[in-house]
Enzyme design. Structure first.
Site, PDB file in Angstrom:
ATOM      1  N   CYS C  11      26.288 -19.240  -8.126  1.00  0.00           N
ATOM      2  CA  CYS C  11      26.016 -20.479  -8.848  1.00  0.00           C
ATOM      3  C   CYS C  11      27.029 -20.772  -9.956  1.00  0.00           C
ATOM      4  O   CYS C  11      27.771 -19.893 -10.387  1.00  0.00           O
ATOM      5  CB  CYS C  11      24.648 -20.427  -9.528  1.00  0.00           C
ATOM      6  N   GLY C  43      29.474 -22.924  -5.820  1.00  0.00           N
ATOM      7  CA  GLY C  43      28.243 -23.267  -5.111  1.00  0.00           C
ATOM      8  C   GLY C  43      28.332 -24.621  -4.464  1.00  0.00           C
ATOM      9  O   GLY C  43      28.580 -25.609  -5.149  1.00  0.00           O
ATOM     10  N   ASN C 120      22.691 -18.748 -13.463  1.00  0.00           N
ATOM     11  CA  ASN C 120      23.624 -18.077 -12.556  1.00  0.00           C
ATOM     12  C   ASN C 120      23.382 -16.592 -12.678  1.00  0.00           C
ATOM     13  O   ASN C 120      23.426 -16.046 -13.781  1.00  0.00           O
ATOM     14  CB  ASN C 120      25.076 -18.428 -12.922  1.00  0.00           C
ATOM     15  N   GLY C 121      23.105 -15.952 -11.535  1.00  0.00           N
ATOM     16  CA  GLY C 121      22.868 -14.523 -11.577  1.00  0.00           C
ATOM     17  C   GLY C 121      21.696 -14.117 -10.719  1.00  0.00           C
ATOM     18  O   GLY C 121      21.176 -14.927  -9.941  1.00  0.00           O
ATOM     19  N   CYS C 279      31.191  -8.629 -13.778  1.00  0.00           N
ATOM     20  CA  CYS C 279      31.527  -8.465 -12.357  1.00  0.00           C
ATOM     21  C   CYS C 279      33.047  -8.545 -12.187  1.00  0.00           C
ATOM     22  O   CYS C 279      33.671  -9.563 -12.482  1.00  0.00           O
ATOM     23  CB  CYS C 279      30.862  -9.576 -11.554  1.00  0.00           C
ATOM     24  N   TYR C 285      38.285 -12.479  -6.965  1.00  0.00           N
ATOM     25  CA  TYR C 285      38.142 -13.521  -5.959  1.00  0.00           C
ATOM     26  C   TYR C 285      37.389 -14.779  -6.375  1.00  0.00           C
ATOM     27  O   TYR C 285      37.799 -15.891  -6.077  1.00  0.00           O
ATOM     28  CB  TYR C 285      37.496 -12.937  -4.692  1.00  0.00           C
ATOM     29  N   SER C 326      44.006 -17.886  -1.645  1.00  0.00           N
ATOM     30  CA  SER C 326      43.568 -17.235  -2.884  1.00  0.00           C
ATOM     31  C   SER C 326      44.416 -16.025  -3.290  1.00  0.00           C
ATOM     32  O   SER C 326      44.448 -15.643  -4.444  1.00  0.00           O
ATOM     33  CB  SER C 326      42.084 -16.858  -2.799  1.00  0.00           C
ATOM     34  N   ASP C 388      46.338  -9.594   0.890  1.00  0.00           N
ATOM     35  CA  ASP C 388      45.079 -10.339   0.817  1.00  0.00           C
ATOM     36  C   ASP C 388      44.307  -9.843  -0.397  1.00  0.00           C
ATOM     37  O   ASP C 388      44.551  -8.752  -0.903  1.00  0.00           O
ATOM     38  CB  ASP C 388      44.264 -10.186   2.100  1.00  0.00           C
ATOM     39  N   ASP C 389      43.373 -10.672  -0.889  1.00  0.00           N
ATOM     40  CA  ASP C 389      42.665 -10.247  -2.104  1.00  0.00           C
ATOM     41  C   ASP C 389      41.563  -9.254  -1.811  1.00  0.00           C
ATOM     42  O   ASP C 389      41.244  -8.416  -2.645  1.00  0.00           O
ATOM     43  CB  ASP C 389      42.126 -11.462  -2.887  1.00  0.00           C
ATOM     44  N   CYS C 425      25.497  -5.848  -3.571  1.00  0.00           N
ATOM     45  CA  CYS C 425      25.397  -6.332  -4.946  1.00  0.00           C
ATOM     46  C   CYS C 425      23.976  -6.844  -5.164  1.00  0.00           C
ATOM     47  O   CYS C 425      23.447  -7.556  -4.320  1.00  0.00           O
ATOM     48  CB  CYS C 425      26.391  -7.474  -5.187  1.00  0.00           C
ATOM     49  N   CYS C 483      31.647  -4.210 -14.053  1.00  0.00           N
ATOM     50  CA  CYS C 483      30.809  -3.749 -12.950  1.00  0.00           C
ATOM     51  C   CYS C 483      31.676  -3.601 -11.702  1.00  0.00           C
ATOM     52  O   CYS C 483      32.277  -4.578 -11.236  1.00  0.00           O
ATOM     53  CB  CYS C 483      29.670  -4.740 -12.693  1.00  0.00           C
ATOM     54  N   CYS C 486      29.966  -2.595  -6.315  1.00  0.00           N
ATOM     55  CA  CYS C 486      30.163  -2.815  -4.872  1.00  0.00           C
ATOM     56  C   CYS C 486      31.279  -1.938  -4.322  1.00  0.00           C
ATOM     57  O   CYS C 486      31.407  -1.748  -3.115  1.00  0.00           O
ATOM     58  CB  CYS C 486      30.415  -4.296  -4.562  1.00  0.00           C
TER      59      CYS C 486
END
Lengths: 497, 497, 497, 497
Positions: C11, C43, C120-121, C279, C285, C326, C388-389, C425, C483, C486
């Site tokens: 979001c 979003g 958001n979250g 995060c 990304y 990206s 690539d990212d 996540c 964080c 992941c």
């Protein structure tokens, strides 16, 4: 009950000319919009409006769309369509055409400027006219008779230029090449031409737009006070645009509408002095009951049909009723004629659901029951005669009789206020194939049984003609006649099909 | 003529339980869809359907939308909604709410699983119930009484847990806290609860879904053959879903529908043994004429109103007529009672145009004329009495009388088959403000003059009550009574507003 | 390449307060609209805006819809949304939810007035919070964490009223009950509260709205000249609303925005003095490259990732390239670090077709080729390293390598500017199930072969942390931490799932 | 940066013939759909597909619509379009035409069956061709050159029938009457004719559709294994339909595609042996970089333009950059040639908001800033050269330079990889009026100042021609030449306007 069974009108046309110049009291696009709303029953597939300021090089403003008039025209579009004259069209749903290329009015550029054409009817010699155009090297894009007429209007035969910019000459030429059926409104420069085929097969009439003061109060209107003129397939919409009925466009007549007023410019002759042939089903079913044809209100004719039916086919019952709502005037008159009470046996649900590919037998069985709620007190234990205006395929009559039986009707008699439909129409009405017509599938003496009715009788062709024609003033110069081809198979002209 | 003048029903509710398990002969979502089509007249703003397989942890399938039932549910959506039971709702257009957050049924997750709620009515003590919930710390998102009911159902008072997962207990608690007005259908697990407030202010009735074999043929149906059960605001839709009327949900009753059948689980008492108070305008105007309330068909009651009106307020005229189409039964009965012919004076255009911010005076003047085409032969030179079911703001009556005068009516008398509306409704009907009601603006003796009518008379309150109540069987245990608050100002309960 | 493979942001939130009163130079709804356009990448499922005049009893104006910001808000809606402050939200497409009940901001009425909430979250202890609310008797209608937060804000624990209308107190209470992850904007009366969870897991920052004079010319702006304040998930949208970056909302901070300006009102502590945990994938990304986090531009960090990757995993090739678009900053930096030319190997088609249920094998085989056109001259005979990212499911990498091989690449090496994603996540990012992650399906030493690449190397976790953290000023009072759950499976808090 | 400033391509055409009969591995409508997606950059106003089973009397299946390819064609429509061959078209948004009558392909019925026509280009002698048709009496309905071509094809001059059903003869006749500009695909019976005007002004090329096995693996494909043939405005879409580039349609060539393969049937001569005149802006701006013209990839040509620009107009700066994203290849080459680092200075927001009638000065001032986020680290304190492909009206360049200045750029130099545009195009490109072109409004030596740049230089016409033509193999029989009329005012033919 023709509506749900496949007897469909092809189109409605409308035109409007303001006497003043924009901005004026008369809002031309709005007037056409309201006119089309009033002609919506003649076509619900698509609609279009074309307007112009009416000057030599005025750009035409065009808005067309699929669906109902209401869904196509919104306030902002009408504002964009402002002009001093314009024409409009509503079209019936024939095929599920996915784009708007068939939507009228058609507008084309010609050597002599833009023309816009709206057409109600079907040309019986379309095939040979089409071949002629194709041979001339014109590519045709819509497959409609209306495109044929538009291209024929611009057409210059044998590469000559017999009429040039003389549009009345060009219209006359078309009228000599095809005689049935068309009611046309054609816009060019500052004029609208209203054209009705020599047989008068489809209706067309004129109205004068009264000034606001006239319908606000009740005073008589000076001719010079008129806001403009309208031409329409039916007069029923005149009330809703503030117009007063003026007169019919005569069979074969070409009328020119401009800010100067209306002017009859030509009357095309009929071959061999044959009588006119207005479609009798306009009276029976298509037209709105408050429209006027040949000097009489459709409602009145439908009542005469009911009275005639009562004379031809009386029955001893407790209650006269109808399937709502087009046969109500006939039923009321039938009841009155026989002195039997009229009562309602069905409540029609105005909100009918989408027809789904029904998922199972249970819901398929329900069928027409979705539309009608029975009024038990008028059914239970009663002997009923149900008046309908016509039967086409007969598919809805079966569940309707079943519904009455299920609610306890003691007897169910059927009386139809028109004769059996047995033949195809080539003049603008969408009739199911001959094989689908119930009158061709089941013999007359088996039909009552087929519908599980105690008796069934149709109005005779003579009875119908009498009911229609007794109200028409028999002028010396004006002969009386109607097209009853779908009933008798006798077409007003040879069909080139 | 209440329809176009602001007297609006608030909602329709519907529920359906299949006796078998999916896949079955009964298509539950399709049945609810058809039920909502049949209740469309009770609400056209939005609609929704919620279904479930009916197992403990079944996910609820939800589809809601703005607009007419037909526009919201398409075949693919109905396929996705498959389930063994479900409820639906149609809602009236109140405000131009731009999103769907107010659309019912409401679905919430509770400690004891999902519930879905659909509501018709308006709580007279909504304000105090709302304060109670807000004090408890519940955030309310829609401002509707129906959300209040939903949250009250899940509410655990004083942080205790008096009823736990006992939903009947929770429903009883609500019925003790608010007594008028609500007809509810509540879905939880494999059950639907049909709940009617103690005064029976809004209607609610039960029907049994016959097997396809039953309405295909005519044989009697074994109880074990039923395909399912339905609950509905009105019985008019039973025919269209293949259901047969079973019985009303009684005032104050809670009925549990499940695949085992219907079971009455509770009847809430009315305070101080007061009589029931079903809204009398359900008979007069809101309900479809083929619905059954209190053992009698609405059509029959409307005819009795017409007959009573003829007795109370006869008039010597040539023709009895009506403004199409809700007052037709009253008009037919009025005519029959006095022995005067009934005839139609208006043809209603089914296709009414968008109401634009009219661009100029000319078109504004046209007003109601857009909707009605006059049938001259029944008007010209005639003395006419026009029967209408009710007058609210009186705005359409003025142009209607003008239209009759313009067509040459000799006399125009008005007779209204219900008494003057003078007071607001707090129980689910959207009535204009008191000041807008014509009966409060113009004194009774000036009203005929105001409408330019030759005379005007209303049905009396006693006359209306008599017409409604004479058909209700007076059981020992079942008292008779109706809410006539909008006519008399006497409300069945104290209004907490 | 995370985008097309299932790694999705949840979001974006935005808020705006004008310093003046309507009408003012600042158009609040328009500003929020442009802000949401700038957050569209966070979003695309739905969006909403809620505004208010900011008085005690101001009605909230709400517009929400499914789809892209552009499709939802048209000029006339924005005009209707006029107000002195407001908040907005963009939401990611998770499920094909068919109605708008899940669309934020949420608005509820509470005992102390209206509040609007955008979130958001994802709350790691959502389950226990939900049980608490359900036990309290609140019915929940959306199944979202954001509704939980909204109801918790209005919630009055143990039926007491510890905070009453004290919204800061209520926010503090929530922050003590749930610590990760949320960035919130909450509107009440004339204030917006910007709230970031104690770990700072999701970004949130403040900007000041310059007067038109400021960005017309170049002069410095007086503080008193400000047009208003904004709060946003990312600063990338500040440019497009005429705002200048002010500062981040700190982890655990509550900032009050009003026409008086911004005021820090609270900083919630983190349990056990643990470091913050923003995060790290926001850098890798999710975020737009021109956003600023922790004092550094995301673009700069991505370049550092590319440089670090070059140090950790150099390769001897002819050309460094990327899959648009990206990973471009990382690729440019990788190329520069190693002194190898950077070149484009793919042209991305901006217009990608609908994904049909492909009718046959032929078209299914085409797959990703639809999106990318190869630039042959940079491929044929070349040794290529593709940067690539990230790699999530690895599904697009296979056809991309195949495309390069088909165009004649001599060698294809893969370098990924982030470590392998191996764990789910629970804090707001939609990651495919653990089993779908390519890093869990194929062992690291087989992965190059799996993609048909000549070599493949990922950035190390330490390398990524170094690239991110080296640009953060190490204040005494402010610890550094991110964080990386992941990547490592070590979550900042215990997951209650 | 031509895109947002009014330099617009007119159209894209596509055709496809399957070698097998339906049902086959090749899904013709799906292939055309994907082809049009790949040509979407050539026209976004509307699109259409026409298919046929290819038998003598096969009905044509047509689907057209306004808007993007993706919005027009859904799976069910593509299923309905099944056929063995078909053509498609994308059209640029010129006017806000509200209906679909202008949408190509055009389909007309002729004396010799149906034909469908799709056209890219603009006829320089349209006026006299139109007069000719109008004089012949053909009504024209769309005002497009494409309708002219369609009617000319069916036209039978002097009422004779020189070619009858010989369509190649008819095509030859058209090519003798109009020489520029058109790339056509024409479908009739089982054939598609690909026609390119004698000057080759608009591109057109052929591709072979490989079997699924070919692009699944890597093996060579047997000629007999082909699934079909395609013709397209550009080769960039071949990859996405599984086709391999075969060859260009030569200037003046007519190629017949059928299930038997491709066959060159005619090459029309150019008047006076003049050189060909392909539009040089196809290289500069219109075409997708991965398309191939005259044996060279557009991307390569754009790099050569950048290199040439570096030679003609070097500058001493810290960083070479571009306005994303069409000038990137030129910028990369410019940087490489001069040995200056390439870096990104703008992040482009892919989601750009609706352009509202901006409500106040504040938001109007923002302008282009909405689209671009500055990458500060590459701007602050840097001397920057910005490479763009072209300047048309120059309106976006002003705010872009301002944005760089505001972010602290030390110097801003502009280099344009094409010469100044000064003249109108009459051959299919929508160029603003001559007065609006910045090169005509501001003298060259004032332009840098006008944009607030430190310097500004354009590529020379010779430089551009050299960059384009050096890669074209100079065959004996094939002369080299390009249309540079918009740069020099020298048109390949006399303009009849």
């Amino acid at each position: 009950m023709a509506e749900s069974t496949g007897l469909n009108e092809a189109c409605g046309v409308f035109g409007c000319v303001a006497t003043g110049n924009w901005p004026t009291d008369l809002d031309v696009p709005h007037t056409i919009y309201l006119g089309l709303i009033g002609l919506q029953h003649r076509g619900q597939e698509s609609a279009g409006i074309v307007t112009s300021m009416g000057n030599k090089n005025s750009r035409y403003k065009i808005k067309k769309g699929m669906g109902m008039v209401n869904g196509i025209f919104h306030e902002e579009e009408l504002l964009k369509l402002r002009g001093n004259l314009g024409i409009g069209h509503t079209r019936y749903s024939t095929l599920g055409a996915s784009d708007t290329s068939n939507v009228q009015p058609f507008v084309v550029e010609t050597l002599h400027g833009l023309i816009a054409v709206a057409h109600n009817g079907e040309l019986t010699n379309a095939k040979s006219l089409k071949t002629k155009l194709l041979k001339h090297g014109v590519g045709l894009s819509t497959g409609t008779d209306s495109e044929l007429i538009t291209q024929l209007l611009t057409h210059t035969p044998e590469c000559g230029e017999p009429h040039g910019a003389n549009w009345i000459g060009r219209i006359k030429r078309i009228m000599s090449e095809t005689v049935i059926s068309y009611s046309l409104v054609i816009m060019h420069d500052d004029k609208i031409y209203a054209v009705r085929d020599p047989y008068g097969n489809r209706p067309l009439c004129l109205g004068k737009l009264l000034p606001a003061t006239a319908f606000a109060g009740k005073k008589e209107v000076d001719k010079d006070d008129l806001d403009g003129w309208v031409v329409s397939s039916e007069s029923c919409c005149f009330n809703s645009v503030g117009a007063r009925y003026y007169r019919e466009v005569l069979p074969g007549e070409v009328v020119e509408l401009s800010k100067e007023g209306v002017k009859s410019v030509y009357i095309a002759p009929r071959p061999n002095d044959t009588p006119p042939a207005m479609c009798i089903f306009e009276y029976v079913y298509f037209a709105r009951p408050d429209s006027i044809f040949e000097g009489q209100m459709v409602y009145t004719v439908r009542q005469r049909c009911g009275r005639q039916l009562a004379k031809e086919a009386p029955v001893d019952v407790d209650i006269v009723s109808t399937v709502p709502e087009s046969a109500t005037p006939a039923a009321l008159a039938y009841a009155k004629q026989l002195g039997i009470p009229y009562g309602e046996v069905f409540c029609k649900n105005r909100y009918v659901g989408r027809t789904f590919i029904q998922p199972n037998m249970r819901l398929r069985q329900l069928g027409v029951a979705k539309k009608f709620g029975p009024i038990s007190e008028n059914i239970k234990g009663k002997r009923i005669v149900l008046i309908d205006d016509s039967i086409v395929r007969g598919v809805t009559m079966i569940p309707i009789v079943k519904l009455l039986r299920a609610e306890g009707a003691k007897e169910v008699h059927l009386r139809i206020a028109s004769p059996p439909i047995k033949h195809p129409c080539y003049m603008g009405i969408n009739i199911p194939t001959t094989q689908e017509l119930i009158a061709n599938k089941i013999s007359m003496d088996k039909l009552a049984e087929y519908f599980d009715a105690d008796s069934l009788q149709y109005l005779t062709v003579e009875g119908l003609k009498h009911a229609v024609q007794q109200g028409i003033k028999d002028d010396e110069n004006d002969r009386v006649g109607h097209c009853v081809a779908c009933l008798t198979g006798q077409y007003p002209v040879k069909i080139d099909w």
